[in-house]
Design a protein around this motif. Structure first.
Motif, PDB file in Angstrom:
ATOM      1  N   ILE A 191      42.833  25.297  25.429  1.00  0.00           N
ATOM      2  CA  ILE A 191      42.085  24.930  25.986  1.00  0.00           C
ATOM      3  C   ILE A 191      42.753  25.169  27.603  1.00  0.00           C
ATOM      4  CG2 ILE A 191      40.251  23.083  27.576  1.00  0.00           C
ATOM      5  CD1 ILE A 191      40.584  21.964  24.508  1.00  0.00           C
ATOM      6  N   VAL A 192      42.246  25.533  28.520  1.00  0.00           N
ATOM      7  CA  VAL A 192      43.067  26.370  30.313  1.00  0.00           C
ATOM      8  C   VAL A 192      41.929  25.251  30.916  1.00  0.00           C
ATOM      9  CG1 VAL A 192      43.441  27.951  31.407  1.00  0.00           C
ATOM     10  CG2 VAL A 192      44.077  28.682  29.797  1.00  0.00           C
TER      11      VAL A 192
ATOM     12  N   VAL B 228      47.246  34.496  26.561  1.00  0.00           N
ATOM     13  CA  VAL B 228      47.153  34.131  27.759  1.00  0.00           C
ATOM     14  C   VAL B 228      48.546  33.861  28.546  1.00  0.00           C
ATOM     15  CG1 VAL B 228      46.333  31.759  29.380  1.00  0.00           C
ATOM     16  CG2 VAL B 228      44.991  32.307  27.981  1.00  0.00           C
ATOM     17  N   THR B 229      48.348  34.301  30.274  1.00  0.00           N
ATOM     18  CA  THR B 229      49.975  34.101  30.771  1.00  0.00           C
ATOM     19  C   THR B 229      49.889  32.875  31.908  1.00  0.00           C
ATOM     20  OG1 THR B 229      50.391  36.438  30.200  1.00  0.00           O
ATOM     21  CG2 THR B 229      51.871  35.671  31.629  1.00  0.00           C
ATOM     22  N   LEU B 230      50.872  32.683  31.401  1.00  0.00           N
ATOM     23  CA  LEU B 230      50.797  31.118  32.739  1.00  0.00           C
ATOM     24  C   LEU B 230      52.087  31.694  33.681  1.00  0.00           C
ATOM     25  CD1 LEU B 230      51.728  28.540  29.871  1.00  0.00           C
ATOM     26  CD2 LEU B 230      50.043  29.781  30.892  1.00  0.00           C
ATOM     27  N   ASP B 231      52.242  30.781  34.628  1.00  0.00           N
ATOM     28  CA  ASP B 231      52.791  30.995  35.595  1.00  0.00           C
ATOM     29  C   ASP B 231      54.498  31.698  35.418  1.00  0.00           C
ATOM     30  OD1 ASP B 231      53.476  28.356  35.446  1.00  0.00           O
ATOM     31  OD2 ASP B 231      51.899  27.803  37.446  1.00  0.00           O
ATOM     32  N   ASP B 232      55.137  31.104  34.639  1.00  0.00           N
ATOM     33  CA  ASP B 232      56.569  30.537  34.189  1.00  0.00           C
ATOM     34  C   ASP B 232      57.188  31.363  33.507  1.00  0.00           C
ATOM     35  OD1 ASP B 232      55.484  29.644  31.787  1.00  0.00           O
ATOM     36  OD2 ASP B 232      56.690  28.215  31.519  1.00  0.00           O
TER      37      ASP B 232
ATOM     38  N   ALA C  47      50.092  27.088  35.693  1.00  0.00           N
ATOM     39  CA  ALA C  47      48.641  27.396  35.984  1.00  0.00           C
ATOM     40  C   ALA C  47      49.087  28.932  34.849  1.00  0.00           C
ATOM     41  CB  ALA C  47      48.985  27.968  37.313  1.00  0.00           C
ATOM     42  N   ALA C  48      47.706  29.355  35.319  1.00  0.00           N
ATOM     43  CA  ALA C  48      46.814  30.731  33.759  1.00  0.00           C
ATOM     44  C   ALA C  48      47.279  31.228  34.606  1.00  0.00           C
ATOM     45  CB  ALA C  48      46.019  30.150  32.964  1.00  0.00           C
ATOM     46  N   THR C  49      47.397  32.554  35.089  1.00  0.00           N
ATOM     47  CA  THR C  49      47.817  33.539  35.893  1.00  0.00           C
ATOM     48  C   THR C  49      47.083  34.865  34.766  1.00  0.00           C
ATOM     49  OG1 THR C  49      49.776  34.176  34.808  1.00  0.00           O
ATOM     50  CG2 THR C  49      49.437  33.027  37.358  1.00  0.00           C
ATOM     51  N   GLY C  50      46.516  35.282  33.674  1.00  0.00           N
ATOM     52  CA  GLY C  50      46.240  35.833  33.370  1.00  0.00           C
ATOM     53  C   GLY C  50      46.146  36.262  32.233  1.00  0.00           C
ATOM     54  N   LEU C  51      45.029  36.770  31.789  1.00  0.00           N
ATOM     55  CA  LEU C  51      44.017  36.358  29.802  1.00  0.00           C
ATOM     56  C   LEU C  51      44.145  38.316  29.725  1.00  0.00           C
ATOM     57  CD1 LEU C  51      42.405  35.509  27.752  1.00  0.00           C
ATOM     58  CD2 LEU C  51      40.628  35.893  29.582  1.00  0.00           C
ATOM     59  N   ASP C  52      45.175  38.009  28.672  1.00  0.00           N
ATOM     60  CA  ASP C  52      44.451  39.632  28.040  1.00  0.00           C
ATOM     61  C   ASP C  52      43.658  40.088  26.322  1.00  0.00           C
ATOM     62  OD1 ASP C  52      44.480  41.875  25.911  1.00  0.00           O
ATOM     63  OD2 ASP C  52      47.093  42.560  26.344  1.00  0.00           O
ATOM     64  N   THR C  53      42.046  39.318  25.979  1.00  0.00           N
ATOM     65  CA  THR C  53      41.312  39.049  25.116  1.00  0.00           C
ATOM     66  C   THR C  53      41.773  40.630  24.025  1.00  0.00           C
ATOM     67  OG1 THR C  53      39.640  40.783  26.109  1.00  0.00           O
ATOM     68  CG2 THR C  53      39.528  38.863  26.621  1.00  0.00           C
TER      69      THR C  53
END
Length: 384
Positions: A2-3, A84-88, A73-79
């Motif tokens: 869950i984001v 999900v890519t996070l800011d770290d 934070a979530a910064t990107g999504l590859d469906t």
């Protein structure tokens, strides 16, 4: 996964465990706080009446085996890869993804960067605004929607002189129509708020700190504090390139499915299809729990609860609770059936049918109309 870090995230996780889902649940949030309730931010938190708005204590998440990744934070999504890519830099995989990122406050782009100009959406912003309000004498609130009206009321309760500026003919005109908006304006004026309607803000001035607000009619207002309450937009920027369809929010079907497999959305960020095929985003607190009770069964392959839901929301301003049931629109015919100064009751008619009720200080009379709205009762039967 869950984001999101608000009510929608917490309710979804809670509903999953209630549905006897035993798999891994991870909540990713850009805020450092536990998922919390937002309605108090413009009221009780700002008025120094509460300091904790967490929906559940940390122990609850531990007991329910829910992992919290806060302050990331979530910064990107590859469906395609279901990641999900996070800011770290962390990349997390998911089997099912629920997006509940909510809204981002709108700002006025040509405003200078001056101390004393604030928006209100997060707990930290509410605390900062509260601290600022204790040291200021004069505030200008830009925008007389629900947040702007609630902030104006809270600031007045703290003894701050308030000017409420709204380019529309009345407060809440776009939501509830001008007739009810006039009653809301009357409430604020009775409490000492200087309500300026049909006027925009031309510029703000100051040296390091805001000290003057200039209106479009040339009026200059001294101000120690400026609060921008001109609405919000869905937090969907991080979805760019993901393939998830976005159009004034994340486009979903009637169960919260997005255009991408295994991706769902609910809450303020989501535009759901209703029974008529219309897409709509509903920014109301009570809507979230209703949607969670639909999303979770659909995600788990279970039967969703049946029955029509009558939308409900409320706004606390001074000692008056303004409540709304149904889906009133500014273009509806408004029947003001009671008005005694601070309290009022109005029915909304569309195509001869009762579609909503708005009441101030009349909770019993508002709630008793719920069944009539759900049944699409002819307005003639209600008024008769």
């Amino acid at each position: 996964m869950i984001v999101g870090g608000g009510l929608a995230a917490a309710r979804t996780a809670e509903q999953l465990r209630r549905s006897e889902y035993t798999g891994r649940i991870t909540i990713v949030s850009d805020e450092v706080h536990l998922p919390y309730d937002r309605p108090p931010l413009s009221k009780e938190v700002l008025r120094k009446e509460v300091d904790d708005v967490a929906l559940k204590p940390r122990e609850w998440y531990d007991e329910k085996d829910i992992t919290l990744r806060l302050g990331t934070a979530a910064t990107g999504l590859d469906t395609a890869a279901q990641t999900v890519t996070l800011d770290d830099g962390t990349v997390l995989g998911y089997d099912e993804l629920v997006i509940a990122t909510g809204l981002v406050p709108r700002r006025i782009p040509n405003f200078p960067h001056l101390d004393g100009i604030r928006v209100l959406r997060s707990f930290d912003e509410s605390l900062a605004l509260r601290e600022h309000a204790t040291a200021c004498r004069r505030a200008v609130v830009i925008g007389a929607g629900f947040i702007g009206c609630e902030v104006a009321a809270s600031l007045r309760s703290l003894g701050v002189e308030v000017v409420l500026v709204e380019p529309q003919p009345t407060p809440l005109a776009a939501v509830l129509g001008e007739r009810i908006g006039e009653l809301v304006a009357r409430l604020h004026r009775d409490e000492g708020v200087d309500v300026r309607l049909g006027i925009a803000v031309a510029e703000v001035r100051g040296q390091g700190h805001v000290d003057t607000v200039v209106l479009s009619d040339g009026a200059e207002l001294a101000a120690d504090l400026v609060v921008i309450g001109i609405g919000s937009h869905p937090a969907t920027g991080w979805l760019a390139g993901s393939g998830v369809e976005v159009d004034d929010g994340i486009v979903c079907d009637e169960a919260g499915r997005t255009s991408a497999p295994h991706v769902w959305a609910l809450g303020d960020v989501a535009s759901w299809r209703d029974a008529t095929g219309h897409q709509a985003r509903v920014e109301h607190w009570s809507n979230v729990a209703d949607q969670a009770r639909v999303v979770v069964p659909a995600m788990l392959g279970q039967d969703a609860p049946a029955g029509a839901v009558v939308p409900y929301f409320w706004s606390d301003q001074y000692d008056v609770k303004i409540q709304c049931l149904g889906e009133p629109e500014a273009t509806d015919v408004v029947h003001l059936v009671e008005d005694d100064g601070r309290k009022f009751l109005a029915y909304y008619e569309r195509d001869g049918v009762l579609v909503g009720v708005v009441g101030a200080g009349m909770p019993g009379k508002v709630m008793k109309v719920r069944a009539k709205i759900a049944a699409a009762t002819p307005i003639s039967e209600v008024l008769g």
